[in-house]
Design a protein around this motif. Structure first.
Motif, PDB file in Angstrom:
ATOM      1  N   GLY A 762     -64.548 -28.568  52.962  1.00  8.06           N
ATOM      2  CA  GLY A 762     -64.244 -28.920  54.294  1.00  8.06           C
ATOM      3  C   GLY A 762     -64.818 -30.567  54.610  1.00  8.06           C
ATOM      4  N   GLY A 763     -64.486 -31.284  53.693  1.00  2.59           N
ATOM      5  CA  GLY A 763     -64.887 -32.737  53.757  1.00  2.59           C
ATOM      6  C   GLY A 763     -66.359 -33.174  53.693  1.00  2.59           C
ATOM      7  N   THR A 764     -67.193 -32.260  53.234  1.00  6.12           N
ATOM      8  CA  THR A 764     -68.618 -32.319  52.919  1.00  6.12           C
ATOM      9  C   THR A 764     -68.398 -32.467  51.290  1.00  6.12           C
ATOM     10  N   LYS A 765     -69.156 -33.429  50.812  1.00  6.65           N
ATOM     11  CA  LYS A 765     -69.466 -33.333  49.300  1.00  6.65           C
ATOM     12  C   LYS A 765     -70.613 -32.592  49.141  1.00  6.65           C
ATOM     13  N   VAL A 766     -70.517 -31.605  48.006  1.00  5.86           N
ATOM     14  CA  VAL A 766     -71.696 -30.657  47.658  1.00  5.86           C
ATOM     15  C   VAL A 766     -71.761 -30.764  46.291  1.00  5.86           C
ATOM     16  N   VAL A 767     -73.210 -31.248  46.157  1.00  7.11           N
ATOM     17  CA  VAL A 767     -73.656 -31.345  44.791  1.00  7.11           C
ATOM     18  C   VAL A 767     -74.442 -30.301  44.271  1.00  7.11           C
ATOM     19  N   VAL A 768     -74.196 -29.476  43.561  1.00  2.00           N
ATOM     20  CA  VAL A 768     -75.402 -28.548  43.110  1.00  2.00           C
ATOM     21  C   VAL A 768     -75.469 -28.671  41.511  1.00  2.00           C
ATOM     22  N   ALA A 769     -76.619 -29.093  41.065  1.00  5.76           N
ATOM     23  CA  ALA A 769     -76.839 -29.419  39.860  1.00  5.76           C
ATOM     24  C   ALA A 769     -78.310 -29.033  39.555  1.00  5.76           C
ATOM     25  N   GLU A 770     -78.555 -28.834  38.075  1.00 11.62           N
ATOM     26  CA  GLU A 770     -79.650 -28.708  37.152  1.00 11.62           C
ATOM     27  C   GLU A 770     -80.075 -30.325  36.839  1.00 11.62           C
ATOM     28  N   ILE A 771     -81.163 -30.478  37.005  1.00  8.36           N
ATOM     29  CA  ILE A 771     -81.627 -31.803  36.212  1.00  8.36           C
ATOM     30  C   ILE A 771     -82.975 -31.383  35.256  1.00  8.36           C
ATOM     31  N   PRO A 772     -82.782 -31.077  34.220  1.00  7.41           N
ATOM     32  CA  PRO A 772     -83.832 -30.585  33.150  1.00  7.41           C
ATOM     33  C   PRO A 772     -85.050 -31.462  33.504  1.00  7.41           C
TER      34      PRO A 772
END
Ligand code: ATP
Ligand code: MG
Length: 870
Positions: A762-772
């Motif tokens: 809905g127009g929001t950028k979503v970042v979900v990630a693993e940073i080792p």
């Protein structure tokens, strides 16, 4: 009769028979590889017996300090064995023989003017084949045959069993004198040894008569005193009973001779006395050889105390009592009493700190062994008990024996050797080992040393030894093994008193010999080296030329050593006594007594002190004088050092007076410069200082300056502001390191990469990630970056570090304004990894223990944000 009186009477009696009264040898003859401790009076006369040295007298009498490790287990158990005891002896070197030895012993024991013992209470033994001795006892003294027992070579020969089993060499029959308290109870008080044979090979006919026969007798001082004082044990004589009673008193007991505790108290008294004598001679408890014996005796005594309930150091309190009881013959104890007590106390504390754990462990081992039906304590267990709990194996062995268990000595030694820790005395050499020099020793007193006055002289070759054999000449240039040249006179100093041997050359017509080291055997200087040219023959004249520059460096270092010794005593106290030293070219190492490390500023003071003695430019003089005169002059002497009758005293102005055979400067000013370059521990209670003199000290200073200059150039700062500059630099580095830890480095995930993997809700950028492997500060930094780079953004990052899960979630301002909270977002994901979230609406954090759930948690994060934004 008091023991002190007996000692004096004996010596006076034999003086009246023409014997020269000689001082006791030291207890620990460190130059003699054949024994750890002096076991008998004759040991100091070994060379006299063999005619190996020129004799100034042929009859002697002594009271010798002895210690026998072989008798340790007897102590306290028999009434007549000590570890340390005194032996009264009379000796003849090719002078009087059997008849006089026997008649005089009898006279001393029974004459009214001397000991006045009842002849009926005395009996003797003789060697079965010694008809002479039998005849003298039986026919001249008129002892009935029932009181002259003939015994075999096992009992009445010295060394025992020598005729049939060897070793080859001097030996002879002996005759022992016993005192009978009752017809049944007897004690051996005196042994007369008649060294009259040279054994050559196996029997028969292997005992050759010696041209010059010797007498060696030993009478036990304590045993004879107990007879004269009418007491039932050596431990109850005047110089021992008070010590046993003191032991009991300190342990809170009443001394009861017949009890088990009585035995313990006798052992404590004996061991403390032995240790006082040894430590007085600077032999401290340690891991090897004689030092180990002292450690073992002290620990045995601590254990005895522990077993009657003592938990604090106590042996050291007995030192003044020993000093007092022995004050007559050994007044020197007054000087070392405190140091000796300190050493003993430290060793007690050390052992007490591990003794409980050790005893518990031994109990456990014993229980386990009994349960398993094992009967031999394993070497591995014993070695471990020694290395971890400091339990000498002999103690373990006797505790095991109390439980009817045996002890695997072989296994123990194997284990210790594997760890390079064997505490044994190592290989024992033959008492009378022979040397290729023996023939020379009979002909000459020794080498005359010219090196105090000169470094070059013309000298005659009197001995050549190659491959352990005397030879007439040496012509093989390039011998692999060094060969030995002996000169009648030499300017070469032979290694001794800590000073290294000289190097240099022996030059003659047609030959050149390189001396790589000079050592001493007895009074002979041995030049070790290699023939470089020509042939070197017996009788040749050589110019002996010492490397004079090296020698000058050694002189500087040696004189500086005396100045250092003095400065240490000035700055640290009188206890800072020399323990050992090594003196080389402008380099010295000095070991001394001090309980703790010497502080930096004390070292500076000591160094300044030595340099001030140097600038005083005091003359250095030496003289030879009788030992007693040197003592009266206040010369520094080391206990445990064997000094000849005539000693060399080295004086440096009013600064120092020491007995020393080394080569010294003419003036303290010649040291030039003195610099301490090291201070370290050698063993408990002993410190070591390493120092440089003259050019080496200067070179060391220059090297420091060069390094400092290089650093100043690099830092572009004057040398005096270097500490401050370096401090600032270090601070900067710390700060930068901190900052750097928070910034992703090359090769790691970048904000761009994260953003490119974003999805849109809905127009929001979503970042979900693993940073080792990322830590929370780094993750927060990413989130800040992403929030700065784009419009509405929701970021959740996760990492697994050391089995733990970390989650961080952040929302941009647009989203929090709309009422969203990162805490709500992170909650369900946090629950999945077994943790809880917390934080602020714009940034929340959670941690959990289950790192295997990281992926699932991030999936949960995606689902939750969809719900929240949807
Ligand atoms: P023993 O058989 O009693 O141990 P020994 O044969 O070992 O004596 P020697 O080596 O002949 O004794 O020593 C000479 C004298 O020194 C002995 O006659 C004895 O008086 C005394 N002596 C020897 N060992 C001890 C000891 N451990 N403690 C006290 N005195 C001793
Ligand atoms: Mg014995």
């Amino acid at each position: 009769m008091k023991t002190d009186e007996l000692r004096e009477k004996y010596l006076t009696f034999f003086e009246s028979k023409g014997c020269v009264r000689r001082p006791s040898d030291v207890l620990v003859p460190r130059w003699d590889p054949t024994v750890l401790f002096t076991p008998a009076g004759m040991n100091q006369f070994k060379d006299h017996f063999l005619g190996k040295c020129k004799l100034d007298f042929t009859r002697a009498t002594t009271c010798q300090k002895c210690l026998r490790t072989g008798d340790i287990e007897n102590v306290g158990r028999t009434p007549f064995h000590h570890t340390f005891f005194e032996m009264l002896g009379n000796f003849s070197f090719g002078d009087y023989f059997k008849r006089e030895a026997i008649l005089w012993a009898w006279e001393f024991l029974t004459d009214k003017n001397w000991l006045n013992l009842d002849p009926d209470r005395l009996s003797v033994t003789v060697y079965e084949d010694d008809t002479d001795a039998y005849g003298i006892w039986h026919d001249e003294i008129k002892l009935p045959s029932s009181r002259v027992r003939r015994m075999g070579e096992n009992d009445n020969f010295w060394p025992a069993n020598a005729p049939s089993r060897g070793p080859d060499g001097v030996c002879g029959p002996c005759s022992e004198i016993f005192y009978h308290d009752t017809p049944k109870e007897e004690v051996e008080i005196w042994n007369l040894v008649f060294t009259q044979f040279n054994r050559v090979g196996d029997p028969p006919e292997n005992l050759r008569s010696l041209p010059s026969k010797n007498i060696d007798t030993g009478m036990g001082l304590e045993r004879t005193a107990s007879v004269l004082q009418g007491v039932d044990s050596n431990f109850h004589i005047d110089i021992l009973r008070p010590l046993v009673e003191t032991a009991a008193e300190i342990c809170g007991l009443k001394y009861d001779p017949a009890s088990e505790n009585g035995r313990r108290m006798r052992r404590v008294a004996d061991h403390v006395r032995a240790c006082v004598f040894a430590i007085h001679e600077n032999v401290y408890p340690g891991p090897n050889k004689e030092k180990y014996v002292i450690k073992r005796l002290l620990r045995r005594a601590v254990l005895d105390g522990h077993q009657v309930g003592v938990r604090e150091p106590f042996l050291y309190q007995m030192v003044p009592v020993v000093a007092d009881l022995m004050r007559g013959p050994y007044p020197e104890f007054q000087q070392t009493e405190e140091r000796v007590a300190q050493v003993i106390r430290r060793e007690e504390s050390n052992f007490l700190s591990t003794i409980d754990a050790g005893l518990e462990r031994i109990e456990r081992i014993v229980r386990e062994m009994q349960a398993d039906g094992r009967v031999m304590v394993s070497g591995v267990e014993a070695a471990d008990m020694y290395t971890t709990h400091g339990f000498p194996p002999e103690l373990f062995e006797s505790l095991a024996a109390e439980n009817n268990l045996t002890f695997d000595w072989e296994g123990f030694h194997r284990e210790m050797q594997q760890h390079g820790l064997d505490s044994g005395g190592g290989q024992r050499l033959e008492l009378f080992h022979s040397s290729p020099l023996d023939a020379l020793k009979k002909a000459m007193h020794g080498t005359t040393f010219l090196g105090y006055e000169t470094t070059e002289a013309e000298c005659k070759v009197v001995g050549l030894i190659a491959q352990d054999q005397l030879c007439e000449e040496i012509d093989e240039v390039g011998h692999q093994q060094p060969v030995i040249v002996v000169l009648a006179k030499t300017p070469f100093y032979a290694e001794s008193g800590g000073q290294v041997g000289d190097v240099g050359q022996l030059i003659g017509s047609g030959f050149l010999f390189d001396v790589i080291d000079t050592r001493k055997e007895g009074e002979f200087h041995l030049h070790l080296g290699h023939l470089k040219e020509g042939t070197l023959a017996l009788g040749a004249m050589v110019v002996a030329r010492v490397d004079a520059r090296r020698r000058q460096g050694i002189r500087r270092a040696h004189s500086a050593t005396h100045l250092l010794h003095k400065a240490l005593q000035e700055n640290l106290g009188e206890h800072a006594q020399q323990q050992g030293s090594k003196v080389d070219r402008d380099w010295l190492r000095f070991d001394f007594t001090n309980p703790q490390a010497v502080e930096r500023d004390q070292l500076t003071k000591i160094e300044d002190n030595v340099n001030s003695y140097v600038t005083l430019a005091e003359p250095i003089r030496w003289s030879t004088l009788p030992l007693a005169a040197a003592r009266d002059a206040g010369a520094m002497m080391l206990f445990g050092e064997k000094y000849p009758d005539e000693v060399r005293m080295v004086e440096m102005g009013d600064i120092s007076k020491e007995l020393c055979g080394g080569t010294h400067l003419n003036n303290t000013g010649e040291v030039g410069l003195f610099r301490i370059v090291g201070e370290e521990s050698v063993s408990a209670g002993t410190r070591r200082i390493t120092a440089l003199t003259g050019p080496a000290a200067l070179a060391d200073m220059h090297q420091h300056e060069t390094v400092l200059g290089q650093v100043a150039t690099l830092l572009k700062a004057p040398t005096d502001s270097l500490p401050h500059r370096v401090e600032t630099l270090l601070k900067d580095v710390r700060e930068l390191k901190k900052q750097l830890a928070a910034v992703p480095t090359k090769g790691e995930t970048t904000s761009e990469e994260l953003l490119s993997a974003a999805f849109d809700v809905g127009g929001t950028k979503v970042v979900v990630a693993e940073i080792p492997k990322a830590q929370p500060p780094a993750m927060r930094q990413y989130i800040d970056h992403l929030r700065q780079k784009s419009g509405p953004v929701a970021v959740m990052l996760g990492s697994a570090v050391n089995g733990k899960v970390l989650l961080v979630a952040g929302l941009s301002r647009e989203l929090t304004k709309g009422g969203l909270s990162a805490v709500d977002w992170i909650g369900p994901a946090a629950e999945l990894v077994g943790g809880r979230g917390g934080g602020r609406p714009d940034m929340a954090q959670a941690g959990g223990k289950d790192s295997s759930k990281l992926a699932a948690a991030l999936e949960q994060g995606k689902a939750t944000i969809r719900g929240l934004l949807g």
